[in-house]
Design an enzyme around this catalytic site. Structure first.
Site: not given
Length: 156
Positions: A79, A109
């Site tokens: 990406e 995360f």
């Protein structure tokens, strides 16, 4: 990584629709055949380099290669966030990318906010790195002016 700089191009395909909507950081996604042809020594993680759409201007970029642990992807993706504001989407157009450096490994995360904060930090670090002469010269590489084959994975 011996593979850097690494050059690739392919048509922009629809990703998961998260970059712009959830993160405020739009990304251009490569099709599976570009991702699947990455050299074995290109590990997952966050990279930086240069990108252009079709034969347009060359801009700084940050790229995530990997599984996006926060989103638990089943397929590896590439990406690219081009550090430039485009007026409209460019699905189906040819994205040209020169990956010049590595920022950090991929990691998970605990919140969307910490993911966004890390990406913003990656963008700032990429901007600094790409101003260094050894990366800046790749902005002018003939790859960005070359006749455009639709799909390419190459070292030059």
């Amino acid at each position: 990584m011996r593979s850097l700089p690494y050059f690739c191009r392919g048509p922009v395909v629809r990703g998961f629709g998260r970059g712009s909507k959830q993160l405020g950081i739009p990304t251009a996604n490569f099709p599976e055949e570009v991702v699947d042809n990455l050299p074995a020594d290109v590990s997952t993680g966050i990279y930086y380099g240069w990108a252009s759409v079709e034969s347009g201007d060359v801009h700084k970029m940050v790229m995530s290669i990997g599984w996006n642990p926060y989103y638990k992807n089943k397929k590896k993706s590439m990406e690219t966030h081009i550090i430039h504001t485009f007026k409209e989407d460019f699905y189906g157009e040819i994205l040209n990318v020169a990956i010049t450096g590595y920022l950090r490994p991929e990691k998970n995360f605990d919140s969307l906010e910490s993911l966004i904060s890390a990406i913003q930090g990656d963008i700032e670090e990429a901007k600094k790195q790409l101003d260094l002469p050894e990366h800046l010269n790749l902005k002018e590489d003939s790859f960005f002016q070359a006749p455009k084959s639709k799909i390419l994975n190459d070292h030059h």
